[in-house]
Design an enzyme around this catalytic site. Sequence first.
Site, PDB file in Angstrom:
ATOM      1  N   ASP A  35       0.938  -1.248   0.070  1.00  0.00           N
ATOM      2  CA  ASP A  35       0.177   0.056  -0.032  1.00  0.00           C
ATOM      3  C   ASP A  35       0.811   1.135   0.112  1.00  0.00           C
ATOM      4  O   ASP A  35       1.539   1.514   1.093  1.00  0.00           O
ATOM      5  CB  ASP A  35      -0.830   0.075   1.339  1.00  0.00           C
ATOM      6  CG  ASP A  35      -1.809   1.179   1.316  1.00  0.00           C
ATOM      7  OD1 ASP A  35      -2.136   1.710   0.287  1.00  0.00           O
ATOM      8  OD2 ASP A  35      -1.858   1.579   2.294  1.00  0.00           O
TER       9      ASP A  35
ATOM     10  N   GLU B 131      -1.391  -1.310  -4.729  1.00  0.00           N
ATOM     11  CA  GLU B 131      -2.731  -0.608  -4.790  1.00  0.00           C
ATOM     12  C   GLU B 131      -2.550   0.282  -5.593  1.00  0.00           C
ATOM     13  O   GLU B 131      -1.454   1.118  -5.765  1.00  0.00           O
ATOM     14  CB  GLU B 131      -3.115  -0.086  -3.357  1.00  0.00           C
ATOM     15  CG  GLU B 131      -4.427   0.495  -3.520  1.00  0.00           C
ATOM     16  CD  GLU B 131      -4.958   0.790  -1.981  1.00  0.00           C
ATOM     17  OE1 GLU B 131      -5.597  -0.201  -1.475  1.00  0.00           O
ATOM     18  OE2 GLU B 131      -4.910   1.784  -1.485  1.00  0.00           O
TER      19      GLU B 131
ATOM     20  N   ASP C 237      -1.924   1.033   7.282  1.00  0.00           N
ATOM     21  CA  ASP C 237      -1.439   0.713   6.064  1.00  0.00           C
ATOM     22  C   ASP C 237      -0.964  -0.745   5.757  1.00  0.00           C
ATOM     23  O   ASP C 237      -0.960  -1.173   4.565  1.00  0.00           O
ATOM     24  CB  ASP C 237      -0.308   1.681   5.903  1.00  0.00           C
ATOM     25  CG  ASP C 237      -0.524   3.201   5.793  1.00  0.00           C
ATOM     26  OD1 ASP C 237      -1.273   3.651   5.024  1.00  0.00           O
ATOM     27  OD2 ASP C 237      -0.031   3.619   6.799  1.00  0.00           O
TER      28      ASP C 237
END
Length: 161
Positions: free
Chosen positions: A7, A67, A139
């Site tokens: 992420d 992501e 996260d």
Amino acid sequence: MIILGLDPGLGTTGWGVIVAEGNRLSHIANGQIKTDSKAPLPERLVTLDAALTDLLLHYRPDGAAVEEVFVNVNPQSTLKLGQARGICLLAPARTGIAVGEYAARLVKKAVVGVGNAEKAQVHAMVSRLLPGVKIAGADAADALAVAITHAHHVASARRIF
């Protein structure tokens, strides 16, 4: 299959490593890479790259997933996020690992069942899918969710072909 989920973020990049064996998922590790907000941008990117390289050498994943960037209100923040994301794509690709890319909405739908899920719902579902896991922060939870999404997509692709 060992999967590294990422992420991306310039200040904090979440990471998670899982093992996917058929439909079974197991947690290996997760954490957060933080960069010094007072350091120059190039130095922060080098810090991120070095930390990702260490993770790749330590866990030796078979695949990685990142992501996709969403657009912020602040264009400068979006550019910095994009640069951090570039490092997250480059590090595993440099080792020859295939890298999947997933929109946040798709990750939420894959893990929670709806694309507009809240962060707390993602965190809760990751905890259910990986029982006993101690998640290092929001996260890291998102990174584990990205890895889980990738595992599902790889498994689906194998069933089709």
